[in-house]
Design an enzyme around this catalytic site. Structure first.
Site, PDB file in Angstrom:
ATOM      1  N   SER A 121       0.832  -1.214   0.000  1.00 50.04           N
ATOM      2  CA  SER A 121       0.000   0.000   0.000  1.00 50.04           C
ATOM      3  C   SER A 121       0.861   1.256   0.000  1.00 50.04           C
ATOM      4  O   SER A 121       1.380   1.619  -1.031  1.00 50.04           O
ATOM      5  CB  SER A 121      -1.036   0.032   1.110  1.00 50.04           C
ATOM      6  OG  SER A 121      -2.031   0.979   0.740  1.00 50.04           O
ATOM      7  N   HIS A 180       4.902  13.818   6.354  1.00 46.84           N
ATOM      8  CA  HIS A 180       4.801  15.264   6.152  1.00 46.84           C
ATOM      9  C   HIS A 180       5.517  15.942   7.317  1.00 46.84           C
ATOM     10  O   HIS A 180       5.252  15.589   8.479  1.00 46.84           O
ATOM     11  CB  HIS A 180       3.343  15.712   6.109  1.00 46.84           C
ATOM     12  CG  HIS A 180       2.505  14.901   5.166  1.00 46.84           C
ATOM     13  ND1 HIS A 180       2.516  15.092   3.805  1.00 46.84           N
ATOM     14  CD2 HIS A 180       1.664  13.859   5.388  1.00 46.84           C
ATOM     15  CE1 HIS A 180       1.702  14.225   3.235  1.00 46.84           C
ATOM     16  NE2 HIS A 180       1.174  13.467   4.180  1.00 46.84           N
ATOM     17  N   CYS A 197      -1.959  -3.561   3.214  1.00 52.12           N
ATOM     18  CA  CYS A 197      -2.997  -4.558   2.970  1.00 52.12           C
ATOM     19  C   CYS A 197      -2.457  -5.899   3.433  1.00 52.12           C
ATOM     20  O   CYS A 197      -1.255  -6.145   3.419  1.00 52.12           O
ATOM     21  CB  CYS A 197      -3.331  -4.620   1.484  1.00 52.12           C
ATOM     22  SG  CYS A 197      -4.026  -3.082   0.858  1.00 52.12           S
TER      23      CYS A 197
END
Length: 126
Positions: free
Chosen positions: A64, A69, A84
């Site tokens: 995935s 950030h 996943c």
């Protein structure tokens, strides 16, 4: 769709830490952490915002994604790891990846969340 989505909000990060403001440093950190966790990168993108802004980085995973950030002006960072569990249970790898990144940023405070994604619906629900 069975998967695990982990997030962490980091506060009190050292704004001078290279990964807080340098795309190459954040990329190196993320790629090494993904590799150490045993996950498979399939793509990546890292972007530097104008000072005093930070860096946004995404590593696409076969399992995935990882998104980071940073806000050096706020001494903060956010982490997002989603895996996943289609072919195998990758939950331990996700936990390992998140823990390695938290340790690398060495924040004064951490707020973590975990969400099980794709939980089967009760019989009769669409």
């Amino acid at each position: 769709m069975d998967g695990l989505h982990l997030t962490a909000d980091l506060r009190g990060c050292d704004p001078a830490r290279a990964a807080m403001h340098d795309t190459a440093a954040l990329r190196t950190l993320c790629v090494a952490a993904v590799d150490a966790a045993g996950l498979q990168p399939v793509g990546e993108l890292f972007h530097r915002f104008p000072p005093p802004g930070g860096v946004t980085g995404v590593v696409l995973l076969a399992e995935s994604h990882l998104a980071v950030h940073t806000w050096p002006e706020l001494a903060a960072a956010t982490l997002d790891v989603y895996v996943c569990n289609f072919g195998a249970d990758n939950s331990g790898r996700a936990e390992s990846l998140l823990s390695a990144l938290v340790a690398a940023f060495d924040p004064q405070a951490v707020q973590r969340h975990a969400v099980q994604r794709g939980v089967p619906l009760a019989k009769g629900q669409p």
